[in-house]
Write a protein that holds these residues in place. Structure first.
Motif, PDB file in Angstrom:
ATOM      1  N   LEU A 264       0.841  -1.202   0.000  1.00 21.61           N
ATOM      2  CA  LEU A 264       0.000   0.000   0.000  1.00 21.61           C
ATOM      3  C   LEU A 264       0.873   1.247   0.000  1.00 21.61           C
ATOM      4  N   LYS A 265       1.931   1.243   0.816  1.00 25.50           N
ATOM      5  CA  LYS A 265       2.847   2.381   0.864  1.00 25.50           C
ATOM      6  C   LYS A 265       3.539   2.573  -0.483  1.00 25.50           C
ATOM      7  N   ALA A 266       4.006   1.490  -1.082  1.00 18.35           N
ATOM      8  CA  ALA A 266       4.702   1.588  -2.371  1.00 18.35           C
ATOM      9  C   ALA A 266       3.780   2.154  -3.446  1.00 18.35           C
ATOM     10  N   ALA A 267       2.530   1.720  -3.462  1.00 18.94           N
ATOM     11  CA  ALA A 267       1.578   2.219  -4.452  1.00 18.94           C
ATOM     12  C   ALA A 267       1.293   3.703  -4.235  1.00 18.94           C
ATOM     13  N   ARG A 268       1.134   4.094  -2.987  1.00 19.21           N
ATOM     14  CA  ARG A 268       0.837   5.503  -2.675  1.00 19.21           C
ATOM     15  C   ARG A 268       2.031   6.397  -3.016  1.00 19.21           C
ATOM     16  N   LYS A 269       3.245   5.904  -2.750  1.00 21.60           N
ATOM     17  CA  LYS A 269       4.442   6.680  -3.084  1.00 21.60           C
ATOM     18  C   LYS A 269       4.595   6.788  -4.602  1.00 21.60           C
ATOM     19  N   ALA A 270       4.202   5.761  -5.330  1.00 18.70           N
ATOM     20  CA  ALA A 270       4.270   5.831  -6.795  1.00 18.70           C
ATOM     21  C   ALA A 270       3.334   6.915  -7.321  1.00 18.70           C
ATOM     22  N   VAL A 271       2.174   7.067  -6.713  1.00 17.19           N
ATOM     23  CA  VAL A 271       1.243   8.130  -7.113  1.00 17.19           C
ATOM     24  C   VAL A 271       1.845   9.499  -6.793  1.00 17.19           C
ATOM     25  N   ALA A 272       2.477   9.628  -5.631  1.00 17.29           N
ATOM     26  CA  ALA A 272       3.121  10.893  -5.266  1.00 17.29           C
ATOM     27  C   ALA A 272       4.250  11.220  -6.240  1.00 17.29           C
ATOM     28  N   THR A 273       4.999  10.221  -6.638  1.00 18.18           N
ATOM     29  CA  THR A 273       6.092  10.430  -7.594  1.00 18.18           C
ATOM     30  C   THR A 273       5.548  10.870  -8.944  1.00 18.18           C
ATOM     31  N   ASP A 274       4.446  10.263  -9.374  1.00 20.60           N
ATOM     32  CA  ASP A 274       3.834  10.673 -10.639  1.00 20.60           C
ATOM     33  C   ASP A 274       3.331  12.109 -10.555  1.00 20.60           C
ATOM     34  N   LEU A 275       2.755  12.488  -9.426  1.00 17.70           N
ATOM     35  CA  LEU A 275       2.310  13.877  -9.245  1.00 17.70           C
ATOM     36  C   LEU A 275       3.497  14.832  -9.293  1.00 17.70           C
TER      37      LEU A 275
END
Length: 159
Positions: A46-57
Motif C-alpha cells: 500500500l505504501k509503495a503504491a501511494r508513493k508511486a502516485v506521489a512520484t507521478d504527481l
C-alpha cells in the motif's frame, strides 16, 4: 455442475480479492456457490503504491511549467536542458541579448542576467517539487496503518 462465483464487498483502497475461496453446494439451483475471500493489502504494498502516485504527481508538477514575471516558462526535460545551456552563455556575458521563444510561442529578448534568473527559478521550482515528493514519501513511510497511509494528502502542498 455449474459454479456461481461471488466476492464479498470490500474497500479496494485497502483490500483485495484473495486467492482462496469457499465452495458450498447449492443443490436447489444445481450449482456450487464459490465465495472468494478478501484480504488486506499488505502495508508495504500500500505504501509503495501511494508513493508511486506521489512520484507521478511530482513529475506532472515539475514538468507543467511555471510563470515568471508574466512569461510562461516550460519545465519539461528538453526545456530545462536548453535553459541550463543558455544559462552558461549568460554567465559568460550577462549583458548579451538572447532571442528566446517562450512557452506561449511568443519571441522575447532576454539578457544573460534574465536567463540566469529564469534558470534559477526553474531550478528552484524543480527542487521544490522534489522536496514535496520527499516529504510525502517520509509521511507515507511513517504511517503505521492503511488508514494513515491513505490520510496523507498527496494532492496538497505542491509548488
Amino acid at each position: 455442475m455449474d459454479i456461481f462465483e461471488t466476492v464479498l464487498p470490500f474497500d479496494a483502497r485497502t483490500h483485495r480479492q484473495a486467492a482462496t475461496y469457499t465452495d458450498t453446494p447449492d443443490p436447489e439451483h444445481q450449482r456450487t456457490r464459490r465465495v472468494w475471500g478478501v484480504e488486506p493489502i499488505p502495508l508495504d504494498e500500500l505504501k509503495a503504491a501511494r508513493k508511486a502516485v506521489a512520484t507521478d504527481l511530482r513529475w506532472q508538477k515539475e514538468t507543467a511549467g511555471i510563470l515568471i514575471n508574466g512569461m510562461q516558462v516550460a519545465t519539461d526535460d528538453r526545456s530545462k536542458t536548453l535553459i541550463l545551456g543558455k544559462r552558461a552563455k549568460g554567465r559568460e556575458n550577462p549583458d548579451m541579448a538572447f532571442r528566446w521563444k517562450a512557452a506561449s510561442g511568443a519571441w522575447v529578448e532576454l539578457t544573460g542576467a534574465q536567463i540566469i534568473a529564469i534558470a534559477d527559478a526553474v531550478a528552484d521550482h524543480v527542487q521544490a517539487c522534489f522536496d514535496r515528493e520527499g516529504d510525502l514519501h517520509d509521511a507515507i513511510d511513517a504511517a503505521e496503518t492503511a488508514e494513515a497511509v491513505l490520510s496523507v494528502d498527496i494532492h496538497a502542498g505542491w509548488p
